[in-house]
Design a protein around this motif. Structure first.
Motif, PDB file in Angstrom:
ATOM      1  N   ALA A  14       0.830  -1.209   0.000  1.00 45.31           N
ATOM      2  CA  ALA A  14       0.000   0.000   0.000  1.00 45.31           C
ATOM      3  C   ALA A  14       0.860   1.253   0.000  1.00 45.31           C
ATOM      4  CB  ALA A  14      -0.904   0.004   1.224  1.00 45.31           C
ATOM      5  N   PRO A  15       0.458   2.250  -0.740  1.00 48.79           N
ATOM      6  CA  PRO A  15       1.164   3.519  -0.670  1.00 48.79           C
ATOM      7  C   PRO A  15       0.899   4.160   0.689  1.00 48.79           C
ATOM      8  CG  PRO A  15      -0.826   3.774  -1.950  1.00 48.79           C
ATOM      9  CD  PRO A  15      -0.720   2.314  -1.627  1.00 48.79           C
ATOM     10  N   ARG A  16       1.836   4.979   1.147  1.00 48.37           N
ATOM     11  CA  ARG A  16       1.604   5.683   2.410  1.00 48.37           C
ATOM     12  C   ARG A  16       0.857   6.975   2.090  1.00 48.37           C
ATOM     13  NH1 ARG A  16       2.613   1.929   4.484  1.00 48.37           N
ATOM     14  NH2 ARG A  16       4.476   1.048   5.405  1.00 48.37           N
TER      15      ARG A  16
ATOM     16  N   SER B 271      16.989  -4.755   4.253  1.00 52.29           N
ATOM     17  CA  SER B 271      18.073  -5.218   3.384  1.00 52.29           C
ATOM     18  C   SER B 271      17.721  -6.550   2.723  1.00 52.29           C
ATOM     19  CB  SER B 271      19.366  -5.346   4.176  1.00 52.29           C
ATOM     20  OG  SER B 271      19.235  -6.320   5.181  1.00 52.29           O
ATOM     21  N   ILE B 272      16.884  -7.349   3.398  1.00 48.55           N
ATOM     22  CA  ILE B 272      16.480  -8.628   2.811  1.00 48.55           C
ATOM     23  C   ILE B 272      15.608  -8.375   1.576  1.00 48.55           C
ATOM     24  CG2 ILE B 272      15.173 -10.743   3.212  1.00 48.55           C
ATOM     25  CD1 ILE B 272      17.652 -10.758   4.796  1.00 48.55           C
TER      26      ILE B 272
ATOM     27  N   ASP C 171      15.658  -5.641  -0.249  1.00 49.90           N
ATOM     28  CA  ASP C 171      16.550  -5.098  -1.267  1.00 49.90           C
ATOM     29  C   ASP C 171      17.293  -6.225  -1.962  1.00 49.90           C
ATOM     30  OD1 ASP C 171      15.817  -2.564  -0.755  1.00 49.90           O
ATOM     31  OD2 ASP C 171      17.596  -2.014   0.399  1.00 49.90           O
TER      32      ASP C 171
ATOM     33  N   LEU D  40      14.925  -8.013  -4.330  1.00 42.24           N
ATOM     34  CA  LEU D  40      14.622  -7.190  -5.498  1.00 42.24           C
ATOM     35  C   LEU D  40      15.868  -7.041  -6.360  1.00 42.24           C
ATOM     36  CD1 LEU D  40      12.435  -4.378  -3.909  1.00 42.24           C
ATOM     37  CD2 LEU D  40      11.691  -6.403  -5.152  1.00 42.24           C
TER      38      LEU D  40
ATOM     39  N   SER E 166      10.335 -10.324  -8.078  1.00 37.68           N
ATOM     40  CA  SER E 166       9.245  -9.354  -8.054  1.00 37.68           C
ATOM     41  C   SER E 166       8.902  -9.071  -6.598  1.00 37.68           C
ATOM     42  CB  SER E 166       8.028  -9.900  -8.786  1.00 37.68           C
ATOM     43  OG  SER E 166       7.510 -10.986  -8.073  1.00 37.68           O
ATOM     44  N   LYS E 167       8.121  -8.058  -6.401  1.00 37.96           N
ATOM     45  CA  LYS E 167       7.728  -7.703  -5.041  1.00 37.96           C
ATOM     46  C   LYS E 167       7.062  -8.893  -4.346  1.00 37.96           C
ATOM     47  CE  LYS E 167       6.690  -3.872  -2.483  1.00 37.96           C
ATOM     48  NZ  LYS E 167       6.951  -2.448  -2.498  1.00 37.96           N
TER      49      LYS E 167
ATOM     50  N   SER F  97       9.581 -11.460  -3.463  1.00 31.74           N
ATOM     51  CA  SER F  97      10.403 -11.076  -2.310  1.00 31.74           C
ATOM     52  C   SER F  97       9.611 -11.260  -1.025  1.00 31.74           C
ATOM     53  CB  SER F  97      10.930  -9.649  -2.474  1.00 31.74           C
ATOM     54  OG  SER F  97      10.196  -8.741  -1.703  1.00 31.74           O
TER      55      SER F  97
END
Ligand SMILES: Nc1ncnc2c1ncn2[C@@H]1O[C@H](COP(=O)(O)OP(=O)(O)OP(=O)(O)O)[C@@H](O)[C@H]1O
Ligand SMILES: [Mg+2]
Lengths: 265, 444
Positions: B251-253, B323-324, B326, B329, B334-335, B338
């Protein structure tokens, strides 16, 4: 100085891999990268140097669109890889990142086995058709990461159980396992001792044969040792970009000169 | 070096102090520290004392419900009498006659019937016995015609006599038991015909009516609670985890997600009875689901548990270092990959812990269940799920509530017993949560 000339010749032969035009990056209201245009050659090591906070990491993260993951980050301008705009709407950043590998400043192995760390990328990209091929990829990548001899007997051990330097080389092995064309390294040696640093530098020189390598470093010596081209960033501007030898011996901009002689930074 | 060594005595002359003696400031600080330590110990002590008192009183009242008094009666399964009983309108009353007849003649044969009239003597057998007996006869038709040895429940008051709840004095004033019956029971116990043994039926039998506390069990309540926990687990876990992953990772913030976030926290603080009202309005009045059904209870508890699970899951996801993500990705995951390959497995212990704690909370919840009718008397087991989810059932905490409402002290004993069972479940669940947390605790 002798080998510097050799690398200069190599640079002349290679063609542009990454081409950035008028790139601006904003974090909310912070203007982190200001109008940067740069051509990065293929089969070359390019070093980004500059004082802390000048935007080296930010610019590096633009090249594989890792900035997409930061909500506030906004990128304008064009970045072309092989002539294709990576910020085009049709470009899938996931596909891009398979092509542009990245090694992070802090070693960040997955909390899984060493084998799985390296095999993860090839697995999700379907690079191996069977276990044998995957084993080969893992071994080849670990060899390239200059860590094979240290871990070959304990591939099932967790990657997080390695020392910092070993972890970083594991991360490099993980990055090369997906066969990227470009390798971005954000201060890959900042956690390493001199011996591991030397190994990684050797590795970077090795990687140059197949990849275009961009490395961010705070060590001027390292930049001089491993790179053929150097870009100096300052306060979000790309101040100077050119042959490494030229930057370090006859910098054109006074800011570059003061930085490499240690007066700003 | 030498001049440094020489100078301090000159500079520090006025405030030269011994390390062996406390200065005023240090003494004050230490005193404050000791005082604070005492406050803390007192606070912990009060808590422990309250806990000890609670446990003692519950165990003292309730442990006896795990044992029950039975009487052995030889009954000849006379085919004629049984046929007659089956043919009559009120079958159990005929069966009762058979049992009582057998019991009285057994007492006569042993000469135990002196000083008590037969009717009164037969009264020590539980009202539940005829039903028990009939069930046995129906289940074992081949036994008819042969003599058999039966073990029946005794009346709750007699049971109470053996557990010390009923005495000769209290029996004088009690309409339901006489001192003569107690004396008979004593004689029977002496003859080895009455004894107290472990009470499996307490865990398996359904609830019983007000006259038969000795037969009341937790079977339906345990089943009902288990069914509801199933519903909660199957609904709240996936919904909660999906919502958390979306909120935390995708979700966007913005203002909208902020509002959602605040309201999830609010939801966690809403009194449970409000969820009961909601459940009554939506699931029963609007959706037309049956009252007293575990499905409705489960749905209500799901609503109640969701915020707990979402909050726990989100903090578990937050605890996974960026970092995990990152790293995943960075190699081109893909998101979604990940999240599912790396973040979720690392967050799983935290999620499970939160879920178990949420379930434990739901297991002990009473108020919303009262509103959706799970407080009704249910004498029959629900079917196996999924159909059974729609059958009437009760739940453990509601059963406790129910039994404490009854006048007969035998039910108070059972209520305490039910609390022990409930607490045992909760302790086990919390222990599992703690074990999980210990086992999978990770450091990066
Ligand atoms: N996620 C972020 N949100 C907001 N501002 C950021 C973020 N990341 C970086 N910045 C800002 O952007 C500017 C450039 O940061 P960047 O991390 O690129 O510097 P850097 O050159 O890599 O520094 P260092 O050498 O210390 O790593 C800094 O002023 C920093 O404060
Ligand atoms: Mg940086």
């Amino acid at each position: 100085m002798n080998d510097m000339r050799i690398t200069e010749r190599a640079v002349d032969l290679s063609e542009t891999k990454i081409s950035a035009r008028n790139v601006q990056v904003f974090y909310g209201d912070t203007h982190a990268i200001k109008d940067v245009s740069v051509d990065i050659a293929d089969k070359t090591v390019t070093a980004f140097i500059g004082p802390s906070g000048c935007g080296k990491s930010t610019f590096l993260r633009c090249i594989n669109r890792m900035n997409d993951t930061i909500d506030t980050a906004r990128v304008t301008g064009d970045i072309l890889i092989d002539g294709e705009d990576i910020y085009d709407r049709r470009v899938d950043p996931v596909q891009l990142r398979a092509k542009v590998g990245m090694v992070f400043q802090k070693p960040n192995p997955f909390p899984k086995s060493i084998y799985d760390n390296v095999a993860y990328g090839p697995r999700i990209h379907g690079l191996a058709r069977n276990k044998v091929e995957l084993d080969e990829i893992v071994e080849r990548s670990l060899r390239r990461g200059a860590i094979w001899d240290e871990v070959k007997d304990r591939l099932d051990a967790p990657g997080t159980g390695l020392s910092g330097g070993q972890q970083q080389r594991l991360c490099i092995a993980r990055a090369v396992a997906t066969e990227p064309e470009i390798l971005l390294m954000d201060e890959p040696c900042s956690a390493l001792d001199p011996i591991a640093t030397a190994q990684v530098e050797e590795l970077i020189d090795e990687l140059r044969r197949n990849y275009s390598v961009v490395i961010v470093t705070h060590s001027m010596q390292q930049a001089a040792r491993v790179s053929q081209k150097t870009a100096f960033f300052h306060l979000g501007h790309l101040v100077e970009y050119g042959e490494t030898g030229q930057i370090f011996t006859t910098p054109r901009d006074p800011r570059t000169e003061s930085y490499i002689t240690g007066r700003i930074g | 070096m030498s001049d440094i060594a020489a100078s301090p005595p000159a500079a520090g002359e006025g405030r030269k102090t011994s390390l062996l003696r406390e200065t005023d400031r240090v003494r004050k600080r230490n005193a404050a520290e000791r005082r604070f330590e005492l406050y803390g110990m007192a606070a912990v002590g009060i808590g422990l004392l309250a806990l000890a008192f609670l446990l003692l009183s519950i165990l003292g009242n309730g442990l006896s419900s795990f044992r029950q008094t039975f009487v052995d009666v030889p009954v000849a399964l006379d085919p004629v009498a049984i046929e007659e009983a089956e043919a009559s309108v009120v079958k159990t009353s005929r069966y009762r006659d058979i049992i009582e007849g057998a019991f009285v003649s057994a007492l006569e044969a042993r000469g135990l019937l002196e000083g008590i009239d037969p009717e009164e003597a037969a009264g020590i057998i539980s009202e539940e016995a005829p039903a028990q007996f009939r069930d046995y006869v129906r289940a074992n038709p081949e036994a008819v015609g042969r003599p058999g040895e039966f073990t029946f429940l005794v009346n709750g008051r007699i049971d109470g006599f053996f557990k010390g709840r009923v005495t000769f004095e209290s029996a004088e004033l009690d309409g339901n038991v006489t001192p003569a019956q107690l004396r008979l029971a004593e004689r029977l116990a002496g003859a080895g015909l009455i004894d107290t043994r472990f009470n499996w039926a307490f865990f398996t039998a359904p609830d019983a009516s007000g006259q038969r506390p000795e037969a009341a069990g937790l079977g339906v309540a345990i089943l009902g609670s288990a069914y509801m926990m199933l519903v909660v687990l199957f609904l709240a876990l996936p919904i909660g985890v999906a919502a958390s992953i979306y909120l935390e990772e995708f979700a966007p913030r913005n203002r909208f997600t902020d509002i959602i976030e605040v309201n999830i926290s609010n939801l966690a603080a809403v009194p449970s009875i409000v969820f009961g009202i909601l459940g009554l309005a939506i699931f029963i009045n609007f959706a037309g689901l049956p009252q007293s059904a575990p499905i409705v209870g489960g749905l209500v508890l799901t609503l109640m548990t969701l915020p707990t699970i979402i909050i726990a899951t989100r903090s578990a996801l937050k605890a996974v270092p960026p970092s995990i993500r990152d790293a995943a990705l960075g190699v081109g995951a893909s998101k979604l990959q990940s999240v599912f390959h790396h973040v979720l497995p690392l967050a799983a212990p935290g999620i499970l812990t939160g879920t178990i704690l949420g379930l434990a909370q739901a297991l002990g919840e009473t108020a919303p269940l009262l509103l959706i009718g799970m407080v009704a008397f249910v004498g029959e087991y629900p079917d196996a799920p999924p159909e059974g989810l729609f059958d009437p059932a009760t739940a453990l905490p509601v059963q406790v509530y129910n039994w404490t409402q009854k006048a007969d002290p035998a039910f108070v004993e059972r209520a305490s017993g039910a609390i022990i069972v409930l607490l045992a479940f909760l302790v086990v669940m919390n222990a599992i949560a703690i074990l999980l947390r210990r086992r999978f605790e990770r450091r990066w």
